[in-house]
Enzyme design. Structure first.
Site, PDB file in Angstrom:
ATOM      1  N   SER A 149      -1.520 -64.176  -6.293  1.00 29.77           N
ATOM      2  CA  SER A 149      -1.739 -64.958  -5.072  1.00 29.77           C
ATOM      3  C   SER A 149      -2.875 -65.949  -5.326  1.00 29.77           C
ATOM      4  CB  SER A 149      -2.111 -64.026  -3.920  1.00 29.77           C
ATOM      5  OG  SER A 149      -3.385 -63.444  -4.184  1.00 29.77           O
ATOM      6  N   ASP A 204       2.371 -66.475  -6.376  1.00 28.51           N
ATOM      7  CA  ASP A 204       2.813 -65.914  -5.098  1.00 28.51           C
ATOM      8  C   ASP A 204       2.274 -66.803  -3.964  1.00 28.51           C
ATOM      9  OD1 ASP A 204       3.959 -64.011  -3.412  1.00 28.51           O
ATOM     10  OD2 ASP A 204       2.196 -62.699  -3.425  1.00 28.51           O
ATOM     11  N   HIS A 205       3.133 -67.163  -3.028  1.00 26.53           N
ATOM     12  CA  HIS A 205       2.751 -67.946  -1.842  1.00 26.53           C
ATOM     13  C   HIS A 205       1.904 -69.188  -2.142  1.00 26.53           C
ATOM     14  CE1 HIS A 205       4.450 -65.158   1.076  1.00 26.53           C
ATOM     15  NE2 HIS A 205       3.989 -64.190   0.319  1.00 26.53           N
TER      16      HIS A 205
HETATM   17  P1  13P Z   1       3.482 -55.845   0.593  1.00 23.36           P
HETATM   18  O1  13P Z   1       2.241 -56.113   1.360  1.00 23.36           O
HETATM   19  O2  13P Z   1       4.513 -55.139   1.402  1.00 23.36           O
HETATM   20  O3  13P Z   1       3.218 -55.115  -0.674  1.00 23.36           O
HETATM   21  O4  13P Z   1       4.133 -57.252   0.207  1.00 23.36           O
HETATM   22  C1  13P Z   1       3.631 -58.010  -0.872  1.00 23.36           C
HETATM   23  C2  13P Z   1       4.191 -59.388  -0.915  1.00 23.36           C
HETATM   24  O5  13P Z   1       5.155 -59.725  -0.252  1.00 23.36           O
HETATM   25  C3  13P Z   1       3.514 -60.361  -1.776  1.00 23.36           C
HETATM   26  O6  13P Z   1       4.040 -61.645  -1.676  1.00 23.36           O
HETATM   27  O1  G3H Z   2       0.889 -62.305  -0.106  1.00 24.69           O
HETATM   28  C1  G3H Z   2       0.451 -61.191  -0.048  1.00 24.69           C
HETATM   29  C2  G3H Z   2      -0.037 -60.444  -1.189  1.00 24.69           C
HETATM   30  O2  G3H Z   2      -0.160 -59.095  -0.814  1.00 24.69           O
HETATM   31  C3  G3H Z   2      -1.308 -61.011  -1.749  1.00 24.69           C
HETATM   32  O3  G3H Z   2      -2.397 -60.678  -0.971  1.00 24.69           O
HETATM   33  O4  G3H Z   2      -3.622 -62.823  -0.653  1.00 24.69           O
HETATM   34  O5  G3H Z   2      -4.757 -60.598  -0.389  1.00 24.69           O
HETATM   35  O6  G3H Z   2      -4.101 -61.424  -2.646  1.00 24.69           O
HETATM   36  P1  G3H Z   2      -3.801 -61.448  -1.169  1.00 24.69           P
HETATM   37 ZN    ZN Z   3       4.697 -62.262   0.216  1.00 30.79          ZN
END
Ligand code: 13P
Ligand code: G3H
Ligand code: ZN
Length: 359
Positions: free
Chosen positions: A50, A83-84
């Site tokens: 992330s 991620d995201h």
């Molecule tokens: P969880 O919080 O359910 O583990 O999801 C993680 C996620 O979707 C990260 O992008």
């Molecule tokens: O997108 C969600 C994941 O669990 C990442 O979480 O942004 O706290 O690292 P974070």
């Molecule tokens: Zn997610």
């Protein structure tokens, strides 16, 4: 070296009917545990970071640790995924650091809180897809806003995501709009909204079809049989893990996650990437709590962290087995990103055209 593009990995998963857990990484211990599990299970790996993870560890530290994992496990294909990603800069800087896949999450504006319009989402995702594909990197997009069908709210309580009430038609991805979005953006994988949310507090009871909309997965898969679907918020938050965490002084109120059997149903209907972070955090935190309670004089961090690595390894191994990814690593031969780029340019990697057929 075995770094693989998400697209190639998910094409393989679709061909052989399995799903790949995408585990979030922030530190060495998580990477070591995930890789050890993958080696034992012979499973391909998605490591995802992330924005928070990148700033916690630092881009150089994080990516050099992934380089090390690759050198230590040359036979395990590793996809390194953003991620995201919230804007072009996040996605492009990830690519500069060697990520082989990026999520451009245009379901929210770049503040990662405000639900975005369809046009905003389509345009920013299209721009990232064009740039990423030019260098062979894969793109995951998201249509629909993650949040609870029980409360009708976004998931801001977890520290990110939409704040306050979210319209129900945003909380459930519209299958017809999904077709349009995939065609408009050219994404390789599509994250959908179906009632899951990030963090431990997803459901106030064991989820049924009213609050965990597997039907939406089925409907999208019927219209888009060859797009790879992604389930976010897919930690199972198993009862035994909650109990273990609480046994050692944790204070987690009763909660329900996404049952593994529901994920398996999703995998039978086109889900290929399953995002898991919370379960990994919880299993490590429970072990750290246990050592802290049982061995009050202990102050060597390794004595806390090694049991947490072992426990995380076991959790990851179970998910590799349950999703059918076990035994698949040795069947994959990663293509260089330059070859993926060539295939995108040649038009043979449009959504639905598998990498293996496109040579
Ligand atoms: P969880 O919080 O359910 O583990 O999801 C993680 C996620 O979707 C990260 O992008
Ligand atoms: O997108 C969600 C994941 O669990 C990442 O979480 O942004 O706290 O690292 P974070
Ligand atoms: Zn997610």
């Amino acid at each position: 070296m075995a770094r693989i593009a998400l697209r190639q990995l998910l094409d393989h998963a679709a061909e052989y009917g399995y799903g790949v857990p995408a585990f979030n990484i922030n530190n060495m211990e998580q990477i070591v545990a995930i890789m050890a599990a993958a080696r034992e299970a012979d499973a391909p790996v998605i490591l995802q970071a992330s924005r928070g993870a990148r700033s916690y560890a630092g881009d150089i530290m994080l990516t050099r640790m992934v380089d090390a994992a690759e050198a230590m496990h040359p036979d395990i294909p590793i996809c390194l995924h953003q991620d995201h990603g919230n804007d072009e800069a996040t996605c492009l800087s990830a690519i500069q650091y060697g990520f082989t896949s990026v999520m451009m999450d245009g379901s929210l504006e770049s503040d990662a809180k405000t639900p975005a319009s369809y046009d905003y989402n389509r345009d920013i995702t299209r721009r990232v897809t064009d740039l990423a594909h030019a260098v062979g990197v894969s793109v995951e997009g998201e249509l629909g806003v993650l949040g609870s069908l029980e409360t009708g709210k976004g998931e801001a309580e977890d520290g990110h995501g939409a704040e306050g009430a979210v319209a129900r038609d945003l909380l459930l991805t519209d299958p017809d709009q999904a077709v349009e979005f995939v065609q408009d953006t050219g994404v390789d994988a599509l994250a959908i909204a179906m009632g899951t949310s990030h963090g431990a507090y997803k459901f106030s009871r064991r989820p049924d079809g009213d609050i965990l909309a597997i039907d939406v997965v089925k409907a999208i898969n019927e219209r888009l049989p060859s797009i790879h679907l992604v389930m976010h918020g897919s930690s199972s938050v198993p009862q035994e893990l909650q109990d273990e965490f609480n046994r050692w002084g944790g204070e987690m109120p009763q909660t329900w996650g996404v049952p593994v059997e529901e994920i398996q149903t999703g995998i039978r209907h086109g889900v290929r990437k399953v995002n898991i972070d919370t379960d990994c955090r919880l299993v490590m935190a429970a072990e750290i709590r246990r050592i802290a309670t049982e061995k009050k004089s202990e102050f060597d961090p390794r004595k806390f962290l090694q049991p947490s690595i072992d426990a995380l390894k076991e959790l990851c191994r179970q998910r590799y087995e349950a999703f059918g990814a076990a035994g698949q690593a040795s069947r994959l031969r990663p293509l260089p990103l330059a070859e993926m780029a060539r295939r995108y340019r040649a038009g043979t990697l449009t959504p639905g055209a598998p990498a293996k057929d496109a040579a």
